[in-house]
Design a protein around this motif. Structure first.
Motif, PDB file in Angstrom:
ATOM      1  N   GLY A  67       0.802  -1.213   0.000  1.00  0.00           N
ATOM      2  CA  GLY A  67       0.000   0.000   0.000  1.00  0.00           C
ATOM      3  C   GLY A  67       0.833   1.260   0.000  1.00  0.00           C
ATOM      4  O   GLY A  67       0.483   2.265   0.641  1.00  0.00           O
ATOM      5  N   ILE A  68       1.959   1.240  -0.727  1.00  0.00           N
ATOM      6  CA  ILE A  68       2.841   2.401  -0.766  1.00  0.00           C
ATOM      7  C   ILE A  68       2.823   3.009  -2.162  1.00  0.00           C
ATOM      8  O   ILE A  68       2.398   2.386  -3.137  1.00  0.00           O
ATOM      9  N   THR A  69       3.297   4.237  -2.264  1.00  0.00           N
ATOM     10  CA  THR A  69       3.363   4.929  -3.549  1.00  0.00           C
ATOM     11  C   THR A  69       4.812   5.065  -3.988  1.00  0.00           C
ATOM     12  O   THR A  69       5.745   4.939  -3.179  1.00  0.00           O
ATOM     13  N   SER A  70       5.011   5.350  -5.263  1.00  0.00           N
ATOM     14  CA  SER A  70       6.375   5.481  -5.781  1.00  0.00           C
ATOM     15  C   SER A  70       7.109   6.660  -5.143  1.00  0.00           C
ATOM     16  O   SER A  70       8.341   6.647  -5.045  1.00  0.00           O
ATOM     17  N   GLU A  71       6.362   7.689  -4.693  1.00  0.00           N
ATOM     18  CA  GLU A  71       7.013   8.831  -4.038  1.00  0.00           C
ATOM     19  C   GLU A  71       7.693   8.436  -2.724  1.00  0.00           C
ATOM     20  O   GLU A  71       8.594   9.105  -2.252  1.00  0.00           O
ATOM     21  N   GLU A  72       7.222   7.313  -2.143  1.00  0.00           N
ATOM     22  CA  GLU A  72       7.791   6.874  -0.871  1.00  0.00           C
ATOM     23  C   GLU A  72       8.997   5.947  -1.050  1.00  0.00           C
ATOM     24  O   GLU A  72       9.641   5.580  -0.069  1.00  0.00           O
ATOM     25  N   ILE A  73       9.292   5.558  -2.279  1.00  0.00           N
ATOM     26  CA  ILE A  73      10.373   4.605  -2.549  1.00  0.00           C
ATOM     27  C   ILE A  73      11.653   5.365  -2.877  1.00  0.00           C
ATOM     28  O   ILE A  73      11.710   6.125  -3.842  1.00  0.00           O
ATOM     29  N   ALA A  74      12.677   5.167  -2.071  1.00  0.00           N
ATOM     30  CA  ALA A  74      13.938   5.884  -2.269  1.00  0.00           C
ATOM     31  C   ALA A  74      14.738   5.327  -3.435  1.00  0.00           C
ATOM     32  O   ALA A  74      15.391   6.084  -4.165  1.00  0.00           O
ATOM     33  N   ALA A  75      14.701   4.005  -3.623  1.00  0.00           N
ATOM     34  CA  ALA A  75      15.536   3.408  -4.669  1.00  0.00           C
ATOM     35  C   ALA A  75      15.185   1.940  -4.840  1.00  0.00           C
ATOM     36  O   ALA A  75      14.513   1.336  -3.998  1.00  0.00           O
ATOM     37  N   ILE A  76      15.684   1.391  -5.934  1.00  0.00           N
ATOM     38  CA  ILE A  76      15.576  -0.035  -6.223  1.00  0.00           C
ATOM     39  C   ILE A  76      16.986  -0.607  -6.320  1.00  0.00           C
ATOM     40  O   ILE A  76      17.848  -0.043  -7.004  1.00  0.00           O
ATOM     41  N   GLY A  77      17.220  -1.722  -5.639  1.00  0.00           N
ATOM     42  CA  GLY A  77      18.487  -2.443  -5.764  1.00  0.00           C
ATOM     43  C   GLY A  77      18.238  -3.790  -6.422  1.00  0.00           C
ATOM     44  O   GLY A  77      17.158  -4.369  -6.276  1.00  0.00           O
ATOM     45  N   ILE A  78      19.217  -4.272  -7.151  1.00  0.00           N
ATOM     46  CA  ILE A  78      19.086  -5.543  -7.872  1.00  0.00           C
ATOM     47  C   ILE A  78      20.211  -6.478  -7.458  1.00  0.00           C
ATOM     48  O   ILE A  78      21.391  -6.093  -7.433  1.00  0.00           O
ATOM     49  N   THR A  79      19.840  -7.708  -7.134  1.00  0.00           N
ATOM     50  CA  THR A  79      20.822  -8.775  -6.959  1.00  0.00           C
ATOM     51  C   THR A  79      20.363  -9.962  -7.779  1.00  0.00           C
ATOM     52  O   THR A  79      19.176 -10.158  -7.988  1.00  0.00           O
ATOM     53  N   ASN A  80      21.314 -10.749  -8.257  1.00  0.00           N
ATOM     54  CA  ASN A  80      20.958 -11.700  -9.322  1.00  0.00           C
ATOM     55  C   ASN A  80      21.806 -12.956  -9.292  1.00  0.00           C
ATOM     56  O   ASN A  80      22.937 -12.962  -8.800  1.00  0.00           O
ATOM     57  N   GLN A  81      21.216 -14.037  -9.860  1.00  0.00           N
ATOM     58  CA  GLN A  81      22.004 -15.230 -10.169  1.00  0.00           C
ATOM     59  C   GLN A  81      23.135 -14.782 -11.104  1.00  0.00           C
ATOM     60  O   GLN A  81      22.918 -14.080 -12.081  1.00  0.00           O
ATOM     61  N   ARG A  82      24.336 -15.184 -10.776  1.00  0.00           N
ATOM     62  CA  ARG A  82      25.498 -14.715 -11.540  1.00  0.00           C
ATOM     63  C   ARG A  82      25.817 -15.668 -12.689  1.00  0.00           C
ATOM     64  O   ARG A  82      25.277 -16.767 -12.774  1.00  0.00           O
ATOM     65  N   GLU A  83      26.702 -15.219 -13.569  1.00  0.00           N
ATOM     66  CA  GLU A  83      27.254 -16.019 -14.684  1.00  0.00           C
ATOM     67  C   GLU A  83      26.220 -16.403 -15.752  1.00  0.00           C
ATOM     68  O   GLU A  83      26.589 -16.686 -16.889  1.00  0.00           O
ATOM     69  N   THR A  84      24.951 -16.461 -15.390  1.00  0.00           N
ATOM     70  CA  THR A  84      23.910 -16.799 -16.359  1.00  0.00           C
ATOM     71  C   THR A  84      23.941 -15.799 -17.501  1.00  0.00           C
ATOM     72  O   THR A  84      23.993 -14.579 -17.276  1.00  0.00           O
ATOM     73  N   THR A  85      23.901 -16.309 -18.717  1.00  0.00           N
ATOM     74  CA  THR A  85      24.260 -15.539 -19.911  1.00  0.00           C
ATOM     75  C   THR A  85      23.070 -15.319 -20.836  1.00  0.00           C
ATOM     76  O   THR A  85      22.408 -16.274 -21.233  1.00  0.00           O
ATOM     77  N   ILE A  86      22.825 -14.049 -21.168  1.00  0.00           N
ATOM     78  CA  ILE A  86      21.735 -13.685 -22.068  1.00  0.00           C
ATOM     79  C   ILE A  86      22.305 -12.835 -23.202  1.00  0.00           C
ATOM     80  O   ILE A  86      23.090 -11.905 -22.959  1.00  0.00           O
ATOM     81  N   VAL A  87      21.914 -13.149 -24.431  1.00  0.00           N
ATOM     82  CA  VAL A  87      22.294 -12.358 -25.609  1.00  0.00           C
ATOM     83  C   VAL A  87      21.009 -11.954 -26.316  1.00  0.00           C
ATOM     84  O   VAL A  87      20.149 -12.799 -26.571  1.00  0.00           O
ATOM     85  N   TRP A  88      20.879 -10.665 -26.618  1.00  0.00           N
ATOM     86  CA  TRP A  88      19.643 -10.186 -27.234  1.00  0.00           C
ATOM     87  C   TRP A  88      19.916  -9.153 -28.320  1.00  0.00           C
ATOM     88  O   TRP A  88      21.001  -8.579 -28.403  1.00  0.00           O
TER      89      TRP A  88
END
Length: 496
Positions: A67-88
């Motif tokens: 129940g929050i709004t985007s104005e209340e969000i300071a930032a987004i952080g991303i963490t991920n499975q590593r080494e997995t390879t995508i080509v586009w």
């Protein structure tokens, strides 16, 4: 007032979004599993669109549920499975092939050929890594060599490469931002961790055009913005780290000699070794551990390819568990493992064996063996494999570790944590917030936007839930460890 940080935790089997407040409390969590694709034995793939769609779905669900709004969000952080390879495709955004997952061993023969030709020392000195199908470089090359027209398009500058963090940021910014951070770059086998740049000699060695590669940034800075649909406010994306480095950061391992072990799909043990790049000379790898604007710290790492995934296999493959969490009760229902050892080398063995051709085995079965013995042996396999990592870590570093910080889904299993303490003879320290991978991504995003002011503020807020202490006599410990190592020996080189 900015009140929240959102961490996107894109893992091997599921995508999660976790919302934290300024006091590091978890406000909301949403998670979705997505399909695993196994085209051939030892091959593992994901649909990149599944990765993106599930990650966006849980992000929006978490925000709505909180129940929050985007104005209340300071930032987004991303963490991920590593080494997995995508080509586009750079223009259309369409992947040219499925994501080749870090677990995939399809390039084992190519890696063996590079080793036979004597490139191992060069790769290790520049990247800190051993030549192995685990890392991204040979996966990229496989796509360029096996997807019709891919190499020609790549050489014309029409294709982009990214690990999962890069893919998510590119999609979330509408194709405006093509970046990665140093921790993910250091897992590609293409990044010079001494000079902190893509290495021209390695790009030539693996036949990869530099135009495909993302810009490498620190782990804590504003890379771009995401417009939450319907909100009209752009939220900065300001933290990126590979999952294991994010966990190292989330566990506040900011000083040399501090170590953590994560129990996820695999098990990953990292120890901060400070700002000097000391390349591991044994069976572990050196990697970039923490990357901030004012410092780059290195880590020594040991990787177990199949940790918690063995429990998932018992649930989905053998169907002898209804829920993964049932494994603890099953393990405790028998007095011991009944002489059964389960080596889950489904896609080879990582550290300290680095055997791409090892395969899984359950040994010591008798007429008295029950499914509970097999389940217990599977749970114990996570601790045994982690024991080998800890032994290697201490041997190589010369540092005696008397306590190990733990996190990840399987660390909720009290039986596993006690057995880990017993078999290693060290204290196991489980934090109140076990989602330390996501927490690390949140910290990195928050530091870049001023949501948190310093590393000391982060460290002071860390709370311990349980400390497990060893309670096994030395003779029993030694016998169990010896039997485990004998079992591992039976699996080596199986598929060659």
């Amino acid at each position: 007032m900015k009140k929240y940080i959102i961490a996107l935790d894109q893992g091997t089997t599921s995508s999660r979004a976790i919302i934290f407040d300024k006091n590091k409390n978890i406000v909301e969590v949403r998670q979705k599993e997505f399909p695993q694709i196994f085209p051939k034995p030892g091959w593992v793939e994901h649909d990149p669109m599944d990765i993106y769609s599930t990650q966006m779905a849980v992000l929006h669900e978490a925000v709505a549920a909180a129940g929050i709004t985007s104005e209340e969000i300071a930032a987004i952080g991303i963490t991920n499975q590593r080494e997995t390879t995508i080509v586009w495709d750079k223009k259309t955004g369409e992947p040219v092939y499925n994501a080749i997952v870090w677990q995939c061993s399809r390039t084992s023969a190519e890696c063996e050929e590079y080793i036979r030709k004597g490139y191992g020392k060069t790769v290790r000195e520049k990247t800190g890594l051993l030549i192995d199908s685990y890392f991204s470089a040979t996966k990229i090359r496989w796509i360029l060599d096996h997807v019709e027209g891919a190499r020609e398009r790549a050489e014309k500058g029409e294709l982009l490469f990214g690990t999962v963090d890069t893919w998510l940021v590119w999609k979330m910014t509408g194709g405006k931002v093509h970046v990665t951070d140093m921790t993910n770059a250091s897992r590609t086998m293409l990044y010079n961790i001494r000079e902190l740049r893509w290495d021209p000699e390695l790009l030539e060695l693996f036949g990869i055009p530099e135009s495909m590669l993302p810009k490498v940034c620190t782990s804590s800075e504003i890379y771009g913005h995401y417009d939450l649909p319907g909100e009209g406010t752009e939220v900065p994306i300001s933290g990126i780290a590979g999952d294991q480095q994010a966990a190292l950061f989330g566990q506040a391992c900011f000083e040399s000699g501090e170590a953590k072990n994560t129990y996820g799909t695999g098990c990953f043990m990292l120890m901060n070794i400070g700002e000097e790049c000391r390349i591991s000379e044994g069976k572990l790898v050196t990697t970039i551990g923490i990357s901030l604007k004012d410092r780059v710290q290195y880590a020594v790492e040991g990787s177990v390819f199949v940790g918690g995934a063995v429990i998932q296999w018992l649930r989905d493959g053998l169907q002898i568990l209804e829920k993964s969490s049932d494994s603890e009760a099953a393990a405790l229902s028998v007095a011991d493992n009944g002489g059964v050892y389960f080596v889950p080398a489904f896609t080879g063995l990582g550290a300290p064996h680095w055997d791409m051709y090892a395969r899984g085995a359950i040994l010591g079965i008798t007429r008295g063996t029950t499914k509970e013995h097999i389940i217990r042996a599977a749970v114990e396999s996570m601790a045994f494999q982690s024991m080998e990592l800890l032994e290697s870590l201490q041997d190589e570093s010369g540092v005696s570790i008397d306590r190990l910080r733990v996190d990840g889904g399987a660390c909720a299993n009290d039986f596993l944590m006690q057995f880990q303490s017993d078999i290693c003879g060290v204290k196991i320290e489980r934090p109140e917030i076990r989602e330390t991978t996501a927490l690390g991504a949140a910290y990195l995003a928050g530091l870049a936007t001023g949501f948190w002011g310093s590393l000391s503020e982060i460290r002071e807020g860390r709370k311990i839930e349980t400390i497990f202490e060893p309670d096994m006599d030395e003779e029993e410990r030694a016998q169990l460890a010896a039997d485990w190592k004998k079992a591992v020996g039976r699996t080596l080189d199986w598929a060659k």
